[in-house]
Write a protein that holds these residues in place. Structure first.
Motif, PDB file in Angstrom:
ATOM      1  N   GLY A 196      64.965 -23.733  99.736  1.00 23.33           N
ATOM      2  CA  GLY A 196      63.770 -23.179  99.114  1.00 23.33           C
ATOM      3  C   GLY A 196      63.563 -21.716  99.435  1.00 23.33           C
ATOM      4  N   ALA A 197      64.610 -21.040  99.925  1.00 17.55           N
ATOM      5  CA  ALA A 197      64.505 -19.645 100.347  1.00 17.55           C
ATOM      6  C   ALA A 197      64.310 -18.710  99.154  1.00 17.55           C
ATOM      7  CB  ALA A 197      65.752 -19.235 101.120  1.00 17.55           C
ATOM      8  N   GLU A 198      63.703 -17.554  99.419  1.00 16.18           N
ATOM      9  CA  GLU A 198      63.532 -16.506  98.412  1.00 16.18           C
ATOM     10  C   GLU A 198      64.874 -15.818  98.154  1.00 16.18           C
ATOM     11  OE1 GLU A 198      61.483 -13.607  95.896  1.00 16.18           O
ATOM     12  OE2 GLU A 198      60.981 -15.621  96.619  1.00 16.18           O
ATOM     13  N   PHE A 199      65.286 -15.780  96.896  1.00 12.52           N
ATOM     14  CA  PHE A 199      66.540 -15.145  96.530  1.00 12.52           C
ATOM     15  C   PHE A 199      66.344 -13.636  96.496  1.00 12.52           C
ATOM     16  CE2 PHE A 199      69.727 -14.609  92.777  1.00 12.52           C
ATOM     17  CZ  PHE A 199      70.663 -14.070  93.635  1.00 12.52           C
ATOM     18  N   VAL A 200      67.138 -12.929  97.284  1.00  9.68           N
ATOM     19  CA  VAL A 200      67.184 -11.472  97.198  1.00  9.68           C
ATOM     20  C   VAL A 200      68.563 -11.112  96.656  1.00  9.68           C
ATOM     21  CG1 VAL A 200      67.002  -9.275  98.417  1.00  9.68           C
ATOM     22  CG2 VAL A 200      65.570 -11.213  99.123  1.00  9.68           C
ATOM     23  N   HIS A 201      68.621 -10.833  95.374  1.00  8.24           N
ATOM     24  CA  HIS A 201      69.901 -10.547  94.721  1.00  8.24           C
ATOM     25  C   HIS A 201      70.487  -9.260  95.295  1.00  8.24           C
ATOM     26  CE1 HIS A 201      72.862  -9.750  91.564  1.00  8.24           C
ATOM     27  NE2 HIS A 201      72.705 -11.010  91.178  1.00  8.24           N
ATOM     28  N   PRO A 202      71.814  -9.190  95.428  1.00  8.37           N
ATOM     29  CA  PRO A 202      72.426  -7.974  95.983  1.00  8.37           C
ATOM     30  C   PRO A 202      72.124  -6.710  95.193  1.00  8.37           C
ATOM     31  CG  PRO A 202      74.018  -9.772  95.924  1.00  8.37           C
ATOM     32  CD  PRO A 202      72.811 -10.244  95.188  1.00  8.37           C
TER      33      PRO A 202
END
Length: 321
Positions: A147-153
């Motif tokens: 359920g983590a927040e996605f931080v896209h590269p």
């Protein structure tokens, strides 16, 4: 707070806000010069040394901006990303500064030095095969689990706004730049460069530098649409990923041209910088110099900024060995 979805286009105001937000967590990196390389290229070259950045790469800027923009509720679930190395280690670094968990999906072939850096900052690594399709499939499983927040590269307005602070520093440190050359993979750094320079130094031309073996951005630029390669093979391991919708917006609207270099040209440029400037930098960071040497007539007589994007090289696997 603005939606973190990729279709929000960051503004100059977002860059200035990011600069204030990340100031406690990143370095204002130095600019270096080399008389020998000026003579070789016929240009005045100014190297922005993001290899000396926190966690060894410019991506500490975008990662820190994204992490410190999270709400308390989002932060409690932690962050996750997929990365060949530098974004992963930089997100791990930023998460550690905020005291939240971080998971990074990495290709099994990623340099050991980059895996060690990610783990060293406290993140959990989940390995995938060295292709875009594999990393995205494995990452989807990780997000479903955590359920983590996605931080896209790179395809994330928060990340681009953070990367834009690099060129803001550069034009304060060096006046009158005719051009800036930065590496391009997914396009996070080049998008940040476009955001800043198109607003604050519109006469400065922006060139992207790419390995010929991973030239999907150059082909996209020529075709007028995104062309994505799944698993290109190049010594510049940080430049294997394709453009996405948000970075494509900046590339097609603000980049003057995308120049390419062969594997041998990249390695020779890397050796030159190591030998002449005593700068430890990774192959991806050598691509701008390689393209300038290859296109000497284009840059001769010009004041040119080059962004050395990272210094996380595996010393046991130097490309000239």
């Amino acid at each position: 707070m603005k939606d973190a979805a990729p279709f929000y286009i960051p503004t100059l105001g977002d860059m200035f806000a990011a600069r204030d937000r990340i100031a406690p967590y990143v370095h204002r990196t130095p600019v270096m010069t080399s008389r020998m390389l000026n003579e070789l290229t016929g240009a005045e070259l100014f190297f922005k040394c993001e290899n000396l950045q926190k966690a060894g790469a410019f991506k500490a800027r975008g990662a820190s901006n994204a992490v410190f923009l999270l709400t308390e509720e989002q932060a409690a679930r932690g962050v996750a990303t997929h990365s060949s190395g530098n974004h992963g280690s930089c997100l791990s670094y930023a998460a550690g500064r905020r005291g939240i968990p971080c998971t990074v999906v990495m290709p099994r072939t990623a340099p050991q030095a980059k895996k060690d850096a990610v783990r060293g900052y406290g993140a959990r690594i989940v390995e995938c095969e060295p292709s875009t399709s594999s990393r995205e499939a494995v990452f989807a499983e990780v997000v479903a689990e955590t359920g983590a927040e996605f931080v896209h590269p790179y395809n994330d307005w928060r990340v681009i706004a953070g990367q834009a602070t690099c060129s803001a520093e550069l034009i304060e440190q060096v006046e009158g730049l005719d051009a800036v050359v930065a590496p391009i993979g997914g396009g996070g750094m080049i998008s940040g460069t476009c955001l800043t320079l198109s607003n604050l130094s519109p006469k400065t031309r922006i060139y992207a530098a790419e390995p010929l073996n991973a030239d999907d951005a150059a082909r996209s630029f020529r075709a007028g649409r995104i062309i994505a390669d799944d698993a290109p093979n190049t010594v510049a391991d940080g430049l294997k990923v394709p453009l996405k919708e948000l970075t494509w917006h900046f590339v097609r609207n603000h980049v003057t041209d995308i120049l390419t270099a062969t594997e041998d040209e990249i390695v020779e440029a890397m050796k030159l910088i190591w030998k002449r400037m005593k700068i430890v930098m990774e192959p991806s960071s050598a691509v701008p110099l390689a393209t300038i040497i290859k296109n000497r007539d284009l840059f001769a007589g010009k004041r040119v900024g080059l962004i050395i994007t990272g210094g996380n090289v595996d010393l046991d696997r130097l490309p000239w060995n």
